[in-house]
Scaffold this motif. Structure first.
Motif, mmCIF file in Angstrom:
data_model
loop_
_atom_site.group_PDB
_atom_site.id
_atom_site.type_symbol
_atom_site.label_atom_id
_atom_site.label_comp_id
_atom_site.label_asym_id
_atom_site.label_seq_id
_atom_site.Cartn_x
_atom_site.Cartn_y
_atom_site.Cartn_z
ATOM 1 N N ARG A 186 0.741 -1.250 -0.024
ATOM 2 C CA ARG A 186 -0.115 -0.079 -0.005
ATOM 3 C C ARG A 186 0.802 1.150 -0.155
ATOM 4 N N CYS A 187 -0.027 2.193 -0.697
ATOM 5 C CA CYS A 187 0.281 3.892 -0.804
ATOM 6 C C CYS A 187 0.023 4.617 -0.527
ATOM 7 N N THR A 188 0.120 6.047 -0.096
ATOM 8 C CA THR A 188 -0.655 7.138 -0.003
ATOM 9 C C THR A 188 -0.254 7.682 -1.035
ATOM 10 N N LEU A 189 -1.326 8.335 -1.976
ATOM 11 C CA LEU A 189 -1.154 9.120 -3.104
ATOM 12 C C LEU A 189 -1.667 10.267 -2.560
ATOM 13 N N GLU B 289 -5.642 5.688 -1.275
ATOM 14 C CA GLU B 289 -4.844 5.106 -0.727
ATOM 15 C C GLU B 289 -4.664 4.137 -1.931
ATOM 16 N N ALA C 64 8.574 -2.836 -4.143
ATOM 17 C CA ALA C 64 9.329 -1.403 -3.712
ATOM 18 C C ALA C 64 9.812 -1.193 -5.117
ATOM 19 N N PHE D 235 7.164 -0.731 -7.556
ATOM 20 C CA PHE D 235 5.889 0.984 -7.114
ATOM 21 C C PHE D 235 7.242 1.844 -7.873
ATOM 22 N N ASN D 236 8.319 1.580 -7.352
ATOM 23 C CA ASN D 236 9.185 3.333 -7.874
ATOM 24 C C ASN D 236 9.557 3.118 -9.545
#
Length: 205
Positions: free
Chosen positions: A36-39, A134, A150, A153-154
């Motif tokens: 998960r990551c928050t934008l 999210e 990860a 994602f990058n």
């Protein structure tokens, strides 16, 4: 399976075989990973999806399914094309956002995966307010781990930034997972066992 959409077929690595065995003995959900990551800010959801599609197209492992029935050994099949499923959830203005998000994650885990269908992953973009989202990437340990996730994602966010500038994204080609599996098969198992027995000599459980 559409044979015309098959790019390549090869065996699972030993660690993948262990993950598959565990999943079949317990449940596929046990191997599911939530990343998960928050934008924050002005998120162009269309370009974000394009960025993901581009990255998935560059990595065979993200277009792979696993098959074990009717074959001598478990195989992974790479599709030439595999569209990653998206879910869009709007939680704007709700007082129970965190609970709703937690409920979503539970239900998503309960869905599990059909391992014989590529891709073994899906995405959810959850809107919390006008400038906050999210992003939830559901995938399986059979295909990648948190460290690899990860890196993906990058690459996605690099491609997203490139698309927002009106440019075409590129990703430098790297070795495939299939090349790693081939390398493993070329190793001398007896020599490796002798080496590690020597290295671990005297080490107790």
């Amino acid at each position: 399976m559409d044979k015309k959409n098959i790019e390549t077929i090869y065996a699972l690595a030993p660690l993948q075989q262990a993950f598959l065995w565990h999943s079949l003995q317990t449940s596929v959900q046990d191997g599911l990973i939530h990343m998960r990551c928050t934008l924050q800010g002005d998120v162009d959801t269309s370009l974000l999806q394009q960025a993901w599609e581009f990255v998935v197209g560059q990595h065979p492992v993200l277009r792979t399914s696993v098959h074990w029935q009717g074959v001598k050994q478990p195989l992974q099949v790479v599709a030439k094309r595999a569209a990653i499923p998206w879910t869009h959830l709007d939680l704007r203005g709700r007082d129970d956002q965190q609970q709703a998000l937690a409920n979503f994650l539970v239900k998503d885990r309960e869905r599990g995966f059909e391992l014989t269908q590529a891709p073994i992953s899906r995405l959810a973009l959850i809107c919390l307010d006008e400038t906050e989202y999210e992003l939830v990437w559901s995938c399986h340990h059979l295909m990648l781990d948190g460290w690899s996730g990860a890196l993906v994602f990058n690459q996605v966010f690099d491609c997203y930034g490139t698309l927002r500038r009106g440019e075409s994204p590129t990703i430098k080609a790297g070795p495939t997972y299939q090349s790693y599996v081939r390398w493993l098969k070329q190793q001398d198992g007896a020599a490796a066992e002798a080496f590690w027995r020597g290295e671990l000599s005297g080490v107790g459980e």
